[in-house]
Design an enzyme around this catalytic site. Sequence first.
Site, PDB file in Angstrom:
ATOM      1  N   GLN A 143      -9.985   7.473  -2.229  1.00 57.59           N
ATOM      2  CA  GLN A 143      -9.830   8.294  -3.431  1.00 57.59           C
ATOM      3  C   GLN A 143     -11.065   8.271  -4.324  1.00 57.59           C
ATOM      4  O   GLN A 143     -11.192   9.103  -5.234  1.00 57.59           O
ATOM      5  CB  GLN A 143      -8.621   7.816  -4.239  1.00 57.59           C
ATOM      6  CG  GLN A 143      -8.790   6.441  -4.861  1.00 57.59           C
ATOM      7  CD  GLN A 143      -7.521   5.908  -5.483  1.00 57.59           C
ATOM      8  OE1 GLN A 143      -6.584   5.536  -4.779  1.00 57.59           O
ATOM      9  NE2 GLN A 143      -7.475   5.883  -6.813  1.00 57.59           N
ATOM     10  N   CYS A 149      -4.423   8.076  -6.838  1.00 56.81           N
ATOM     11  CA  CYS A 149      -3.619   7.360  -5.846  1.00 56.81           C
ATOM     12  C   CYS A 149      -2.271   8.035  -5.619  1.00 56.81           C
ATOM     13  O   CYS A 149      -1.742   8.064  -4.507  1.00 56.81           O
ATOM     14  CB  CYS A 149      -3.410   5.913  -6.279  1.00 56.81           C
ATOM     15  SG  CYS A 149      -2.527   5.730  -7.857  1.00 56.81           S
ATOM     16  N   HIS A 287       0.044   1.687  -9.360  1.00 52.44           N
ATOM     17  CA  HIS A 287      -0.654   2.208  -8.177  1.00 52.44           C
ATOM     18  C   HIS A 287       0.340   2.787  -7.183  1.00 52.44           C
ATOM     19  O   HIS A 287       1.396   2.196  -6.925  1.00 52.44           O
ATOM     20  CB  HIS A 287      -1.440   1.071  -7.534  1.00 52.44           C
ATOM     21  CG  HIS A 287      -2.391   1.502  -6.467  1.00 52.44           C
ATOM     22  ND1 HIS A 287      -3.249   2.575  -6.598  1.00 52.44           N
ATOM     23  CD2 HIS A 287      -2.632   0.998  -5.215  1.00 52.44           C
ATOM     24  CE1 HIS A 287      -3.980   2.705  -5.498  1.00 52.44           C
ATOM     25  NE2 HIS A 287      -3.615   1.766  -4.649  1.00 52.44           N
ATOM     26  N   ASN A 308      -3.276   2.027   1.989  1.00 51.89           N
ATOM     27  CA  ASN A 308      -3.898   2.224   0.682  1.00 51.89           C
ATOM     28  C   ASN A 308      -4.871   3.395   0.764  1.00 51.89           C
ATOM     29  O   ASN A 308      -5.071   3.986   1.824  1.00 51.89           O
ATOM     30  CB  ASN A 308      -4.615   0.943   0.252  1.00 51.89           C
ATOM     31  CG  ASN A 308      -4.797   0.848  -1.249  1.00 51.89           C
ATOM     32  OD1 ASN A 308      -4.547   1.797  -1.988  1.00 51.89           O
ATOM     33  ND2 ASN A 308      -5.239  -0.311  -1.718  1.00 51.89           N
TER      34      ASN A 308
END
Length: 344
Positions: A143, A149, A287, A308
């Site tokens: 990102q 996110c 997150h 992630n």
Amino acid sequence: MAPSALSLKLCILLSVLGILACQAASRPLAEATAMRKHERWMVRYGRVYADEAEKERRFKIFKENMERIEGFNRAGNRPYKLGINEFADQTNEEFRAARNGYKLPSLPRVEEETAWFKYENVSDVPASMDWRKKGAVTPVKDQGQCGSCWAFSAIAATEGITQLTTKKLISLSEQELVDCDVVKGEDEGCEGGYMEDAFKFIIKNKGIALESTYPYTAADGKCNAKEAASAAARISGFEKVPKNDEAALLKAVANQPVSVSIDAGDFSFQFYKSGVFTGPCGTMLDHGVTAVGYDKDANGTKYWVVKNSWGTSWGEEGYIRMERDIAAKHGLCGIAMDSSYPTA
């Protein structure tokens, strides 16, 4: 004073002076070693600073982070390791501000809290699941210095359900969400957003574009209506996983990748490298990530496999294994507090 006593005191004094001299000599050596490591790190990650003052400031942060990481690993009292990564010249405050962009809605949404959970009556789930091995997970993305996110989490879950229904794995556009799913005070591109709002946008927009059609820029941009209209994948709706219920989350992840919210603000999360992460972390959700599987390690510790969006230099090639089935009902780092998945 007897000669022997004087000699003894003299020997002690000389020993102390010798130790101090060695320590003084080692300090520049340690500083020089750290500087060499910083220089190599800069080359590896292509880091260039505006001037010498900025370089000196970033070196100090780098050195402090490096020493703290080395101290953590030496202690060896956790089942995971930390490591230097591309975020090593950032303070934890800077890192959180740039990378963690999950934002809860400003107003409670009662209808979603009581929504249908289609996996409620699932009674038999596999002992382990890995949607990567089943072809439902695209490669890890990055990102960048943008708090998007939430978009990456929602897109990963959408890519998963798309593959499960069409048998085709395609990379979808996070940038379309960043540019077009903008609601003042709620979803604000690089300033943060909410995964369920992203699902709503995809439904209302009648789909989401390919990554290649609407590529990621890691910055807020003007919505490209033409590209946004070129839908490559669609979802019919989304559902919430019952709150604070890891068993319910397990049922969902056994059937598809799921968007989850976590507290990823601790130093140990910033520099996680490998192993089953056990904290420390709280429940201040900040997150958005994606649960793409679960299993247990050789010691019997159960864990979630979490994708992630910080690139492959972080964690286990972009993934983290987070301890599962802990005593707290909200799960480690609040992973069971707020999760959802798209339907198709």
